[in-house]
Design an enzyme around this catalytic site. Sequence first.
Site, PDB file in Angstrom:
ATOM      1  N   LYS A 133      -7.144  -1.774  -9.822  1.00 30.75           N
ATOM      2  CA  LYS A 133      -7.723  -2.393  -8.614  1.00 30.75           C
ATOM      3  C   LYS A 133      -6.999  -1.839  -7.387  1.00 30.75           C
ATOM      4  O   LYS A 133      -7.603  -1.530  -6.363  1.00 30.75           O
ATOM      5  CB  LYS A 133      -7.593  -3.913  -8.707  1.00 30.75           C
ATOM      6  CG  LYS A 133      -8.276  -4.683  -7.580  1.00 30.75           C
ATOM      7  CD  LYS A 133      -7.407  -4.873  -6.367  1.00 30.75           C
ATOM      8  CE  LYS A 133      -8.112  -5.709  -5.311  1.00 30.75           C
ATOM      9  NZ  LYS A 133      -7.378  -5.753  -4.051  1.00 30.75           N
ATOM     10  N   ASP A 182     -21.676   5.777  -2.480  1.00 28.50           N
ATOM     11  CA  ASP A 182     -22.016   4.650  -3.335  1.00 28.50           C
ATOM     12  C   ASP A 182     -20.781   4.240  -4.131  1.00 28.50           C
ATOM     13  O   ASP A 182     -20.444   4.836  -5.153  1.00 28.50           O
ATOM     14  CB  ASP A 182     -23.160   5.109  -4.269  1.00 28.50           C
ATOM     15  CG  ASP A 182     -23.581   4.047  -5.269  1.00 28.50           C
ATOM     16  OD1 ASP A 182     -22.874   3.038  -5.420  1.00 28.50           O
ATOM     17  OD2 ASP A 182     -24.625   4.252  -5.902  1.00 28.50           O
ATOM     18  N   GLU A 199      -9.360  -6.044   3.468  1.00 31.91           N
ATOM     19  CA  GLU A 199      -8.087  -6.548   2.929  1.00 31.91           C
ATOM     20  C   GLU A 199      -6.877  -6.060   3.727  1.00 31.91           C
ATOM     21  O   GLU A 199      -6.641  -4.847   3.816  1.00 31.91           O
ATOM     22  CB  GLU A 199      -7.942  -6.110   1.462  1.00 31.91           C
ATOM     23  CG  GLU A 199      -6.753  -6.765   0.798  1.00 31.91           C
ATOM     24  CD  GLU A 199      -6.685  -6.524  -0.701  1.00 31.91           C
ATOM     25  OE1 GLU A 199      -7.531  -5.803  -1.237  1.00 31.91           O
ATOM     26  OE2 GLU A 199      -5.754  -7.072  -1.313  1.00 31.91           O
ATOM     27  N   HIS A 232       2.737  -7.401   1.874  1.00 32.59           N
ATOM     28  CA  HIS A 232       1.324  -7.776   1.890  1.00 32.59           C
ATOM     29  C   HIS A 232       1.125  -9.058   2.680  1.00 32.59           C
ATOM     30  O   HIS A 232       0.291  -9.132   3.575  1.00 32.59           O
ATOM     31  CB  HIS A 232       0.854  -7.941   0.439  1.00 32.59           C
ATOM     32  CG  HIS A 232      -0.569  -8.353   0.299  1.00 32.59           C
ATOM     33  ND1 HIS A 232      -1.609  -7.557   0.714  1.00 32.59           N
ATOM     34  CD2 HIS A 232      -1.134  -9.472  -0.209  1.00 32.59           C
ATOM     35  CE1 HIS A 232      -2.753  -8.175   0.464  1.00 32.59           C
ATOM     36  NE2 HIS A 232      -2.485  -9.341  -0.087  1.00 32.59           N
TER      37      HIS A 232
HETATM   38  P1  HMG Z   1       7.586  -1.278   4.985  1.00 33.66           P
HETATM   39  O1  HMG Z   1       8.607  -0.889   3.988  1.00 33.66           O
HETATM   40  O2  HMG Z   1       7.808  -2.461   5.837  1.00 33.66           O
HETATM   41  O3  HMG Z   1       7.206  -0.077   5.849  1.00 33.66           O
HETATM   42  O4  HMG Z   1       6.193  -1.400   4.246  1.00 33.66           O
HETATM   43  P2  HMG Z   1       8.032   0.837   6.820  1.00 33.66           P
HETATM   44  O5  HMG Z   1       8.338   0.056   8.054  1.00 33.66           O
HETATM   45  O6  HMG Z   1       9.125   1.563   6.113  1.00 33.66           O
HETATM   46  O7  HMG Z   1       6.848   1.864   7.121  1.00 33.66           O
HETATM   47  C1  HMG Z   1       6.509   2.909   6.246  1.00 33.66           C
HETATM   48  C2  HMG Z   1       5.128   3.390   6.630  1.00 33.66           C
HETATM   49  O8  HMG Z   1       4.154   2.434   6.183  1.00 33.66           O
HETATM   50  C3  HMG Z   1       4.900   3.521   8.121  1.00 33.66           C
HETATM   51  O9  HMG Z   1       5.375   4.755   8.584  1.00 33.66           O
HETATM   52  C4  HMG Z   1       3.394   3.389   8.208  1.00 33.66           C
HETATM   53  O10 HMG Z   1       2.770   4.607   7.882  1.00 33.66           O
HETATM   54  C5  HMG Z   1       3.094   2.357   7.144  1.00 33.66           C
HETATM   55  P3  HMG Z   1       5.725   4.943  10.167  1.00 33.66           P
HETATM   56  O11 HMG Z   1       4.448   4.692  10.906  1.00 33.66           O
HETATM   57  O12 HMG Z   1       6.758   3.911  10.477  1.00 33.66           O
HETATM   58  O13 HMG Z   1       6.205   6.333  10.259  1.00 33.66           O
HETATM   59  N1  HMG Z   1       3.070   1.006   7.723  1.00 33.66           N
HETATM   60  C6  HMG Z   1       2.063   0.509   8.442  1.00 33.66           C
HETATM   61  N2  HMG Z   1       0.891   1.020   8.811  1.00 33.66           N
HETATM   62  C7  HMG Z   1       0.047   0.248   9.514  1.00 33.66           C
HETATM   63  N3  HMG Z   1       0.344  -1.012   9.881  1.00 33.66           N
HETATM   64  C8  HMG Z   1       1.506  -1.584   9.546  1.00 33.66           C
HETATM   65  C9  HMG Z   1       2.431  -0.801   8.793  1.00 33.66           C
HETATM   66  N4  HMG Z   1       3.657  -1.059   8.278  1.00 33.66           N
HETATM   67  C10 HMG Z   1       4.032   0.062   7.643  1.00 33.66           C
HETATM   68  N5  HMG Z   1       1.777  -2.828   9.920  1.00 33.66           N
HETATM   69  C11 HMG Z   1       4.060  -2.049   3.599  1.00 33.66           C
HETATM   70  C12 HMG Z   1       5.206  -2.336   4.537  1.00 33.66           C
HETATM   71  C13 HMG Z   1       3.043  -3.176   3.711  1.00 33.66           C
HETATM   72  C14 HMG Z   1       3.397  -0.735   3.994  1.00 33.66           C
HETATM   73  C15 HMG Z   1       4.647  -1.936   2.140  1.00 33.66           C
HETATM   74  O14 HMG Z   1       5.268  -3.157   1.825  1.00 33.66           O
HETATM   75  C16 HMG Z   1       3.639  -1.591   1.124  1.00 33.66           C
HETATM   76  O15 HMG Z   1       3.214  -0.453   1.005  1.00 33.66           O
HETATM   77  N6  HMG Z   1       3.215  -2.604   0.319  1.00 33.66           N
HETATM   78  C17 HMG Z   1       2.138  -2.454  -0.636  1.00 33.66           C
HETATM   79  C18 HMG Z   1       0.977  -3.279  -0.146  1.00 33.66           C
HETATM   80  C19 HMG Z   1      -0.268  -3.118  -0.975  1.00 33.66           C
HETATM   81  O16 HMG Z   1      -0.305  -2.470  -1.988  1.00 33.66           O
HETATM   82  N7  HMG Z   1      -1.326  -3.739  -0.516  1.00 33.66           N
HETATM   83  C20 HMG Z   1      -2.615  -3.705  -1.175  1.00 33.66           C
HETATM   84  C21 HMG Z   1      -3.084  -5.105  -1.412  1.00 33.66           C
HETATM   85  S1  HMG Z   1      -2.235  -5.787  -2.807  1.00 33.66           S
HETATM   86  C22 HMG Z   1      -3.292  -5.279  -4.077  1.00 33.66           C
HETATM   87  O17 HMG Z   1      -4.435  -5.608  -4.045  1.00 33.66           O
HETATM   88  C23 HMG Z   1      -2.884  -4.241  -5.070  1.00 33.66           C
HETATM   89  C24 HMG Z   1      -1.918  -4.561  -6.168  1.00 33.66           C
HETATM   90  O18 HMG Z   1      -2.235  -5.722  -6.869  1.00 33.66           O
HETATM   91  C25 HMG Z   1      -1.966  -3.367  -7.074  1.00 33.66           C
HETATM   92  C26 HMG Z   1      -1.045  -3.445  -8.251  1.00 33.66           C
HETATM   93  O19 HMG Z   1      -0.728  -4.535  -8.714  1.00 33.66           O
HETATM   94  O20 HMG Z   1      -0.657  -2.340  -8.732  1.00 33.66           O
HETATM   95  C27 HMG Z   1      -0.563  -4.763  -5.579  1.00 33.66           C
END
Ligand code: HMG
Length: 424
Positions: A258, A274, A78, A371
Amino acid sequence: MTADFRHFYQKNWAERTAIVAQQAHLTPAEQALFKQYYLPQHHEIIENYLTDYPLPMGLAVNLVVDGVDHIVPMVTEEPSVIAAASNGAKIVKRAGGFTTVLNQREMIGQIVLEQLSDPAATAAVIEAHAAALLKVADAAHPSLKKRGGGARRLRTRVLGQGYLSIDLFVDVQAAMGANMLNSMLEAVAKSIGVMTKQDALLSILSNYATASLVKAICDIPVGLLQAGRYAGKLVAQKIASASTVAQLDPYRATTHNKGIMNGIDAVAIASGNDWRALESGAHAYAVKDGQYRGMSTWTSDGRMLHGELELPLPVGIVGGSIKINELAQLNQRILGIQTAGDLERIMVAIGLAQNLAALRALVTTGIQQGHMHLQLKSLAMAAGATPEELPVILQRLELASQQDLATTQQLIAELRQTKEETDD
Ligand code: HMG
């Protein structure tokens, strides 16, 4: 015509692949995939082995647990999970990192007796012989005692309708311990059979590992949570509200959880554990008071955001398939762990980091911004973009009003059309 699948497991690999190719009308290119991902040693792990099924493995960074920095290998299909784990961990790192609490690491197994006319009386007999039964358990797996582990105690629970569960608590040391526990249980069940003249209905470990609880805690100054136009104090308050909703509503709790398991499962797979066992135990723990609730809680006093996550995480660093999985062993080195407890602490912290990042996104910009941004690459590839086309397609997708498969296919078609016209 359907092939004859009797003794399919006795066929060699070439015979098996030929049968499936014929049955499913596979092309030579499709059949070549079997060879591409094939690992001969995996015949020893599962039955009717065909090939491996590759999943991407990446690294979450920034995780500080009990003052130690960890790089965390995660296996997941994912997009945005690893980015989110690193993002949540980075915020907590700036606040001093996660603290964890792990008091006990024992596996529980159960022997169930049935059709008892007086289960309480049978329980009393068994409890009176607890010391002897613990010795029987240890004798069934003597090497465990030599390593400092072994059977610790026995508990009985009257389940009703004539059923009695005899629960055995075992210190399994560095292993997850399912197999050793099951051998011990079967030996104890035999002794109980002699003692009570009752054959056990079943003897098996319980994945509800309430004697292997581990907790992660973090305290974050609200200023660190600021997101775009959202002040940190407001973000903290909204995260606390989202946490309350997950306590009140099973529909929200399921999604909240989740998100936590996104991180925990990915580390479980990368470390050869596991994850089905961990999933079932974690969800059972989420309903421990009778209602399914969010596994984590977040509260804020306006100055700090306090987060907690406690879960049963009975993982191992030896045994099972770990010894034949070179990457699982390598990942232990990357994680920098010495004990199974170290792995539990990292996993619970990753779960809380993951949850923090998801909630912060949900209550501010919304999940789609971060995401979907990371999901676009998968979308473009699923729509058939070549690596050369990817940069342009991603640029156009970012600007598109719809970010779905049909739009992406349309964009690819337009790009190819333009290229053809330019080439002509
Ligand atoms: P952002 O604000 O654009 O990030 O976040 P940033 O540019 O401020 O970066 C902060 C840090 O995030 C970075 O630090 C990295 O560590 C990491 P730095 O390296 O700059 O010192 N980071 C990345 N790492 C790897 N590849 C990248 C990257 N971008 C930032 N491309 C971010 C962007 C996607 C991280 C943020 O929007 C976020 O955390 N979103 C949450 C996404 C998420 O939860 N995804 C899981 C799938 S959705 C789900 O299934 C769960 C859910 O339904 C659960 C729920 O409902 O509670 C949501």
